[in-house]
Design a protein around this motif. Structure first.
Motif, PDB file in Angstrom:
ATOM      1  N   SER A 159      21.012  15.328 -37.622  1.00  0.00           N
ATOM      2  CA  SER A 159      21.690  15.868 -36.440  1.00  0.00           C
ATOM      3  C   SER A 159      21.285  17.294 -36.099  1.00  0.00           C
ATOM      4  O   SER A 159      21.659  17.801 -35.039  1.00  0.00           O
ATOM      5  CB  SER A 159      23.209  15.815 -36.635  1.00  0.00           C
ATOM      6  OG  SER A 159      23.596  16.536 -37.792  1.00  0.00           O
ATOM      7  N   ASP A 160      20.533  17.947 -36.954  1.00  0.00           N
ATOM      8  CA  ASP A 160      20.063  19.302 -36.678  1.00  0.00           C
ATOM      9  C   ASP A 160      18.786  19.221 -35.842  1.00  0.00           C
ATOM     10  O   ASP A 160      17.813  18.585 -36.254  1.00  0.00           O
ATOM     11  CB  ASP A 160      19.787  20.041 -37.997  1.00  0.00           C
ATOM     12  CG  ASP A 160      19.532  21.532 -37.783  1.00  0.00           C
ATOM     13  OD1 ASP A 160      18.967  21.904 -36.732  1.00  0.00           O
ATOM     14  OD2 ASP A 160      19.901  22.330 -38.665  1.00  0.00           O
ATOM     15  N   LEU A 243      18.111   5.991 -37.785  1.00  0.00           N
ATOM     16  CA  LEU A 243      18.266   7.364 -38.283  1.00  0.00           C
ATOM     17  C   LEU A 243      18.845   8.324 -37.241  1.00  0.00           C
ATOM     18  O   LEU A 243      19.897   8.919 -37.450  1.00  0.00           O
ATOM     19  CB  LEU A 243      16.910   7.893 -38.780  1.00  0.00           C
ATOM     20  CG  LEU A 243      16.433   7.358 -40.122  1.00  0.00           C
ATOM     21  CD1 LEU A 243      14.994   7.788 -40.389  1.00  0.00           C
ATOM     22  CD2 LEU A 243      17.330   7.841 -41.241  1.00  0.00           C
ATOM     23  N   THR A 244      18.156   8.516 -36.128  1.00  0.00           N
ATOM     24  CA  THR A 244      18.534   9.592 -35.198  1.00  0.00           C
ATOM     25  C   THR A 244      18.816   9.124 -33.786  1.00  0.00           C
ATOM     26  O   THR A 244      19.380   9.894 -32.999  1.00  0.00           O
ATOM     27  CB  THR A 244      17.417  10.649 -35.132  1.00  0.00           C
ATOM     28  OG1 THR A 244      16.239  10.052 -34.559  1.00  0.00           O
ATOM     29  CG2 THR A 244      17.089  11.195 -36.515  1.00  0.00           C
ATOM     30  N   GLU A 245      18.384   7.922 -33.416  1.00  0.00           N
ATOM     31  CA  GLU A 245      18.491   7.429 -32.041  1.00  0.00           C
ATOM     32  C   GLU A 245      17.846   8.389 -31.042  1.00  0.00           C
ATOM     33  O   GLU A 245      18.268   8.520 -29.895  1.00  0.00           O
ATOM     34  CB  GLU A 245      19.954   7.176 -31.669  1.00  0.00           C
ATOM     35  CG  GLU A 245      20.614   6.085 -32.488  1.00  0.00           C
ATOM     36  CD  GLU A 245      22.008   5.754 -32.022  1.00  0.00           C
ATOM     37  OE1 GLU A 245      22.547   6.496 -31.171  1.00  0.00           O
ATOM     38  OE2 GLU A 245      22.565   4.752 -32.500  1.00  0.00           O
ATOM     39  N   GLY A 246      16.797   9.071 -31.489  1.00  0.00           N
ATOM     40  CA  GLY A 246      16.071   9.980 -30.603  1.00  0.00           C
ATOM     41  C   GLY A 246      16.714  11.330 -30.401  1.00  0.00           C
ATOM     42  O   GLY A 246      16.153  12.194 -29.730  1.00  0.00           O
ATOM     43  N   GLY A 247      17.876  11.548 -30.948  1.00  0.00           N
ATOM     44  CA  GLY A 247      18.603  12.803 -30.733  1.00  0.00           C
ATOM     45  C   GLY A 247      18.455  13.759 -31.886  1.00  0.00           C
ATOM     46  O   GLY A 247      17.671  13.517 -32.818  1.00  0.00           O
ATOM     47  N   PRO A 248      19.174  14.868 -31.805  1.00  0.00           N
ATOM     48  CA  PRO A 248      20.024  15.273 -30.668  1.00  0.00           C
ATOM     49  C   PRO A 248      19.199  15.870 -29.534  1.00  0.00           C
ATOM     50  O   PRO A 248      18.229  16.575 -29.770  1.00  0.00           O
ATOM     51  CB  PRO A 248      20.948  16.331 -31.296  1.00  0.00           C
ATOM     52  CG  PRO A 248      20.139  16.913 -32.416  1.00  0.00           C
ATOM     53  CD  PRO A 248      19.283  15.797 -32.956  1.00  0.00           C
TER      54      PRO A 248
END
Length: 300
Positions: A159-160, A243-248
């Motif tokens: 998330s960072d 993992l990240t869904e392309g984000g944040p």
């Protein structure tokens, strides 16, 4: 007709049937969708016109819109980082492991076989495993880094914005490591041992033997491994939703996942197809390099 049945009896006609069936299979499952996707990139297609047989032509409008999109350059940068760091990590670590397991020691074949487990696992499963490893509060990686004194506060890898793309890179390196090791091990096994023995008698050390024998003899294999690594990394998709869904804020988004988001989240199928066509051109170039590498290896 009699000639046809005679050829079938000799096996020639049956071979032609098998080849023809394979060509029909590839045309139906690969060729037609590819042509359909390319045509879609030059049309105006959304959820209301997706089922229409004839759609308005858009020319290069979709390509211009994709290039001018606010996230285009960020996604392009992320794609380059993801592809080249993944390839570098997979190749360097895979080559190191291949050289290590080329040594004659007890259990080498068994341990090398265990490394192949990561290769046969589905991408979503690998993503779920690494999602747990990279968790900010209770992740194994943060626990190890804290114990070693490398970090004081936990890193929220997924998330960072500064670390999210690297979370996917780490998982992808682990996923493709065994494949690189396997192919490079095959290339190492094909090098005659007599060359190393002769070089050792001439006083060449380990680095000199690697530089003058291993690398030149592995040139075609290395080219093939890098080409396949580029193709596989460009096509990687499963790790991102896990993992990240392309984000944040698109900081870990890459072209393949962006194309899926454009098509199946925003329902802008034309732009999704456009991004896919751009990626296809890159994969096609990598495929040509791979074919040329293998052709050179066969001739050698």
């Amino acid at each position: 007709m009699a000639r046809f049945f005679n050829s079938m009896r000799d096996g020639i006609g049956f071979d032609l049937i098998l080849v023809g069936a394979a060509m029909v299979f590839l045309l139906a499952l690969a060729g037609l969708p590819l042509v359909y996707n390319i045509l879609m990139s030059f049309q105006q297609v959304d959820m209301f016109t997706l089922g229409d047989l004839f759609r308005p032509l858009a020319g290069l409008t979709n390509y211009v819109a994709v290039v001018n999109a606010p996230e285009f350059w960020l996604v392009t940068k992320n794609t380059l980082i993801f592809v080249f760091t993944s390839m570098a990590g997979q190749f360097v670590l895979g080559f190191s492991l291949a050289l290590f397991f080329a040594q004659n020691f007890p259990g080498a074949a068994t341990i090398r076989g265990l490394f192949l487990v990561s290769w046969v696992m589905p991408g979503l499963v690998v993503g779920a495993i690494w999602s747990w490893i990279l968790a900010g509060d209770f992740g194994v990686l943060n626990t190890i880094l804290k114990a070693m004194g490398i970090i004081e506060a936990p890193i929220f890898w997924k998330s960072d914005p500064n670390f999210s793309i690297w979370a996917v890179v780490i998982a992808n390196i682990w996923l493709g490591l065994a494949f690189n090791m396997l192919l490079l091990s095959v290339g190492l096994a094909a090098i005659p041992r007599d060359l190393y023995e002769a070089a050792e008698l001439d006083g060449a050390n380990a680095f000199q033997r690697f530089w003058t024998i291993t690398l030149p003899m592995m040139r075609s294999t290395i080219g093939a491994v890098l080409s396949l690594g580029l193709i596989g990394t460009l096509q990687q998709f499963d790790l991102f939703p896990a993992l990240t869904e392309g984000g944040p804020a698109n900081t870990s988004n890459v072209a393949g996942y962006w194309a899926w988001q454009m098509s199946f989240k925003l329902y802008d199928f034309a732009k999704g197809a456009t991004i896919s066509v751009m990626m296809f051109v890159l994969v096609l170039i990598a495929s040509v390099v791979y074919v040329r590498s293998t052709r050179h290896e066969v001739r050698g």
